[in-house]
Design a protein around this motif. Sequence first.
Motif, PDB file in Angstrom:
ATOM      1  N   GLU A   1       0.804  -1.218   0.000  1.00 35.35           N
ATOM      2  CA  GLU A   1       0.000   0.000   0.000  1.00 35.35           C
ATOM      3  C   GLU A   1       0.839   1.272   0.000  1.00 35.35           C
ATOM      4  OE1 GLU A   1      -2.269  -0.452   3.527  1.00 35.35           O
ATOM      5  OE2 GLU A   1      -3.480  -2.122   2.770  1.00 35.35           O
ATOM      6  N   ALA A   2       2.146   1.141   0.189  1.00 33.53           N
ATOM      7  CA  ALA A   2       2.999   2.310   0.379  1.00 33.53           C
ATOM      8  C   ALA A   2       3.130   3.151  -0.886  1.00 33.53           C
ATOM      9  CB  ALA A   2       4.381   1.872   0.854  1.00 33.53           C
ATOM     10  N   ASP A   3       3.164   4.460  -0.681  1.00 29.34           N
ATOM     11  CA  ASP A   3       3.522   5.373  -1.763  1.00 29.34           C
ATOM     12  C   ASP A   3       5.036   5.399  -1.936  1.00 29.34           C
ATOM     13  OD1 ASP A   3       0.831   6.423  -2.319  1.00 29.34           O
ATOM     14  OD2 ASP A   3       0.991   7.291  -0.302  1.00 29.34           O
ATOM     15  N   VAL A   4       5.750   5.237  -0.806  1.00 28.03           N
ATOM     16  CA  VAL A   4       7.220   5.201  -0.823  1.00 28.03           C
ATOM     17  C   VAL A   4       7.683   4.099   0.118  1.00 28.03           C
ATOM     18  CG1 VAL A   4       9.369   6.460  -0.368  1.00 28.03           C
ATOM     19  CG2 VAL A   4       7.382   7.695  -1.259  1.00 28.03           C
ATOM     20  N   PHE A   5       8.564   3.238  -0.365  1.00 29.57           N
ATOM     21  CA  PHE A   5       9.161   2.192   0.459  1.00 29.57           C
ATOM     22  C   PHE A   5      10.661   2.434   0.496  1.00 29.57           C
ATOM     23  CE2 PHE A   5      10.953  -2.266   0.648  1.00 29.57           C
ATOM     24  CZ  PHE A   5      10.724  -2.440   1.997  1.00 29.57           C
ATOM     25  N   LEU A   6      11.190   2.734   1.696  1.00 31.15           N
ATOM     26  CA  LEU A   6      12.601   3.050   1.890  1.00 31.15           C
ATOM     27  C   LEU A   6      13.285   1.879   2.588  1.00 31.15           C
ATOM     28  CD1 LEU A   6      12.196   6.694   3.303  1.00 31.15           C
ATOM     29  CD2 LEU A   6      12.748   6.063   0.942  1.00 31.15           C
ATOM     30  N   TYR A   7      14.273   1.289   1.926  1.00 29.97           N
ATOM     31  CA  TYR A   7      15.023   0.217   2.573  1.00 29.97           C
ATOM     32  C   TYR A   7      16.516   0.499   2.496  1.00 29.97           C
ATOM     33  CZ  TYR A   7      16.182  -2.179  -1.901  1.00 29.97           C
ATOM     34  OH  TYR A   7      16.672  -2.518  -3.135  1.00 29.97           O
ATOM     35  N   THR A   8      17.297  -0.252   3.283  1.00 23.42           N
ATOM     36  CA  THR A   8      18.712   0.065   3.476  1.00 23.42           C
ATOM     37  C   THR A   8      19.610  -0.552   2.424  1.00 23.42           C
ATOM     38  OG1 THR A   8      18.107  -0.277   5.797  1.00 23.42           O
ATOM     39  CG2 THR A   8      20.365   0.382   5.361  1.00 23.42           C
ATOM     40  N   GLY A   9      19.071  -1.429   1.593  1.00 23.12           N
ATOM     41  CA  GLY A   9      19.875  -2.088   0.571  1.00 23.12           C
ATOM     42  C   GLY A   9      19.782  -3.592   0.699  1.00 23.12           C
ATOM     43  N   ASP A  10      20.125  -4.288  -0.375  1.00 24.26           N
ATOM     44  CA  ASP A  10      20.029  -5.744  -0.400  1.00 24.26           C
ATOM     45  C   ASP A  10      20.979  -6.410   0.592  1.00 24.26           C
ATOM     46  OD1 ASP A  10      18.158  -5.528  -2.403  1.00 24.26           O
ATOM     47  OD2 ASP A  10      19.599  -5.792  -4.020  1.00 24.26           O
ATOM     48  N   VAL A  11      22.059  -5.745   0.947  1.00 24.97           N
ATOM     49  CA  VAL A  11      23.017  -6.334   1.874  1.00 24.97           C
ATOM     50  C   VAL A  11      22.420  -6.438   3.271  1.00 24.97           C
ATOM     51  CG1 VAL A  11      25.300  -6.095   2.915  1.00 24.97           C
ATOM     52  CG2 VAL A  11      24.958  -5.505   0.509  1.00 24.97           C
ATOM     53  N   MET A  12      21.776  -5.363   3.717  1.00 21.49           N
ATOM     54  CA  MET A  12      21.178  -5.357   5.051  1.00 21.49           C
ATOM     55  C   MET A  12      19.869  -6.128   5.074  1.00 21.49           C
ATOM     56  SD  MET A  12      21.598  -4.281   8.174  1.00 21.49           S
ATOM     57  CE  MET A  12      20.523  -4.675   9.560  1.00 21.49           C
ATOM     58  N   GLU A  13      19.099  -6.028   3.993  1.00 19.96           N
ATOM     59  CA  GLU A  13      17.762  -6.606   3.963  1.00 19.96           C
ATOM     60  C   GLU A  13      17.562  -7.494   2.730  1.00 19.96           C
ATOM     61  OE1 GLU A  13      16.674  -2.562   6.189  1.00 19.96           O
ATOM     62  OE2 GLU A  13      16.793  -2.734   4.027  1.00 19.96           O
ATOM     63  N   PRO A  14      18.167  -8.671   2.730  1.00 15.57           N
ATOM     64  CA  PRO A  14      18.071  -9.551   1.569  1.00 15.57           C
ATOM     65  C   PRO A  14      16.654 -10.051   1.303  1.00 15.57           C
ATOM     66  CG  PRO A  14      19.124 -10.691   3.396  1.00 15.57           C
ATOM     67  CD  PRO A  14      19.029  -9.257   3.800  1.00 15.57           C
ATOM     68  N   TRP A  15      15.776  -9.949   2.298  1.00 13.20           N
ATOM     69  CA  TRP A  15      14.395 -10.390   2.133  1.00 13.20           C
ATOM     70  C   TRP A  15      13.581  -9.467   1.237  1.00 13.20           C
ATOM     71  CZ3 TRP A  15      11.228  -6.573   3.891  1.00 13.20           C
ATOM     72  CH2 TRP A  15      11.720  -5.738   4.885  1.00 13.20           C
ATOM     73  N   VAL A  16      14.067  -8.237   1.035  1.00 15.06           N
ATOM     74  CA  VAL A  16      13.291  -7.261   0.278  1.00 15.06           C
ATOM     75  C   VAL A  16      13.051  -7.722  -1.161  1.00 15.06           C
ATOM     76  CG1 VAL A  16      13.376  -4.938  -0.754  1.00 15.06           C
ATOM     77  CG2 VAL A  16      13.865  -5.253   1.679  1.00 15.06           C
ATOM     78  N   GLU A  17      14.064  -8.290  -1.789  1.00 18.30           N
ATOM     79  CA  GLU A  17      13.934  -8.702  -3.189  1.00 18.30           C
ATOM     80  C   GLU A  17      12.772  -9.664  -3.370  1.00 18.30           C
ATOM     81  OE1 GLU A  17      16.595 -10.699  -6.812  1.00 18.30           O
ATOM     82  OE2 GLU A  17      17.436 -10.504  -4.803  1.00 18.30           O
ATOM     83  N   GLY A  18      12.652 -10.643  -2.473  1.00 21.31           N
ATOM     84  CA  GLY A  18      11.563 -11.596  -2.567  1.00 21.31           C
ATOM     85  C   GLY A  18      10.210 -10.956  -2.314  1.00 21.31           C
ATOM     86  N   ILE A  19      10.156 -10.051  -1.348  1.00 24.62           N
ATOM     87  CA  ILE A  19       8.900  -9.375  -1.022  1.00 24.62           C
ATOM     88  C   ILE A  19       8.409  -8.545  -2.203  1.00 24.62           C
ATOM     89  CG2 ILE A  19       7.863  -7.566   0.407  1.00 24.62           C
ATOM     90  CD1 ILE A  19       8.207 -10.221   1.860  1.00 24.62           C
ATOM     91  N   LEU A  20       9.331  -7.863  -2.875  1.00 22.33           N
ATOM     92  CA  LEU A  20       8.943  -6.972  -3.964  1.00 22.33           C
ATOM     93  C   LEU A  20       8.502  -7.725  -5.216  1.00 22.33           C
ATOM     94  CD1 LEU A  20      11.579  -4.087  -3.684  1.00 22.33           C
ATOM     95  CD2 LEU A  20       9.215  -4.158  -2.833  1.00 22.33           C
ATOM     96  N   SER A  21       8.681  -9.038  -5.216  1.00 22.48           N
ATOM     97  CA  SER A  21       8.159  -9.803  -6.337  1.00 22.48           C
ATOM     98  C   SER A  21       6.639  -9.904  -6.271  1.00 22.48           C
ATOM     99  CB  SER A  21       8.769 -11.207  -6.345  1.00 22.48           C
ATOM    100  OG  SER A  21       8.345 -11.958  -5.214  1.00 22.48           O
ATOM    101  N   SER A  22       6.067  -9.663  -5.084  1.00 21.32           N
ATOM    102  CA  SER A  22       4.610  -9.692  -4.937  1.00 21.32           C
ATOM    103  C   SER A  22       4.056  -8.354  -4.461  1.00 21.32           C
ATOM    104  CB  SER A  22       4.193 -10.805  -3.969  1.00 21.32           C
ATOM    105  OG  SER A  22       4.829 -10.640  -2.717  1.00 21.32           O
ATOM    106  N   ALA A  23       4.715  -7.741  -3.497  1.00 11.43           N
ATOM    107  CA  ALA A  23       4.297  -6.420  -3.021  1.00 11.43           C
ATOM    108  C   ALA A  23       4.776  -5.362  -4.008  1.00 11.43           C
ATOM    109  CB  ALA A  23       4.868  -6.160  -1.634  1.00 11.43           C
TER     110      ALA A  23
END
Length: 330
Positions: free
Chosen positions: A77-99
């Motif tokens: 639902e976010a207008d902006v999603f701010l993350y620290t990078g794939d190194v710190m948050e490797p789970w983000v890549e998988g989440i963004l495949s659906s979110a």
Amino acid sequence: MKKIMVGLLVLVLLVGCSPGTQSPASDKTLVITTLFPQYDFARVIGGEEIDLRLLLPPGTEPHQFEPKPQDVASISEADVFLYTGDVMEPWVEGILSSAKPALVKDVSEGVTLLKTREDHDDHDHHEEEHDDHEEGHDDHDEEHGDHEEHAHDHGGVDPHIWTSLENARIMAKNVLDALVEADPAHEELFRSRWEAYDQELLALDEEYISVISELPNKTLLYGGHFAFGYLAERYGLTHRSPYAGYSTNAEPTPVEMAKLIDALKETHSTTLYFEELTDPRVAQAIADETGAQLVLLHGAHNLSPEEAEQGLTYMQIMKDNLDKLRKGLQ
């Protein structure tokens, strides 16, 4: 992993179809952040013009964080999603495949990454090897094909970029750029706040350089997983920790603990620093052995419930850290 993602997608659909489960509609830009530093940068720059949320509950150690289904729904639902990078948050890549948030911003863009200590034969020096940002992410992608198998291994790269004020300025500028892109109508207001905040970060960066340059002892002795590689690199400190790398599953060897005890004696140090939001049992054992005083050096990953209630800020954390370094490195 596929079963998990299917379950998450189902829940997202249920959330979207169930009456009374969504937050009231708001004209404000919804900004979701993964870690406290960019949350605080967005708070300063976005002000009351944004609806700001931090994924990490207070007191949660971020290296152990696993997003819940409701987190995925929020990101979607976010207008902006701010993350620290794939190194710190490797789970983000998988989440963004659906979110699919409207805008995704990696706030580490433009930061030169450092390799971890485990990539070096000599653990005593602060001169860590550099990776440019793109190469650091390539290394991470090769070593993190499956998040479930490599949950908290940072692929040989130090993810704690915000411990350097120089990097914090880059991160804050990335936050500004994302907010302006999402809400151009408030660009002038966002930019004026960022300019004032950038000057505060610059002034504190210069104070760090001045204070640390005058300290007689420039060896930072740390009893936990060392999260201050960028601080040490930026401000000319050497550092010792019984841990190699940043995996939360790592355990110090007796040899490394003995080396840290020897370093305390050799440098005549009376202060041993430890990390927030974790059990400082290793640091406590070393302090008991040497008589050193344990002092919290806050890594600013996240806040405790008490700190969140107090409204502690990134600037306050970094100023307090400088004061503790000034007193402890004598």
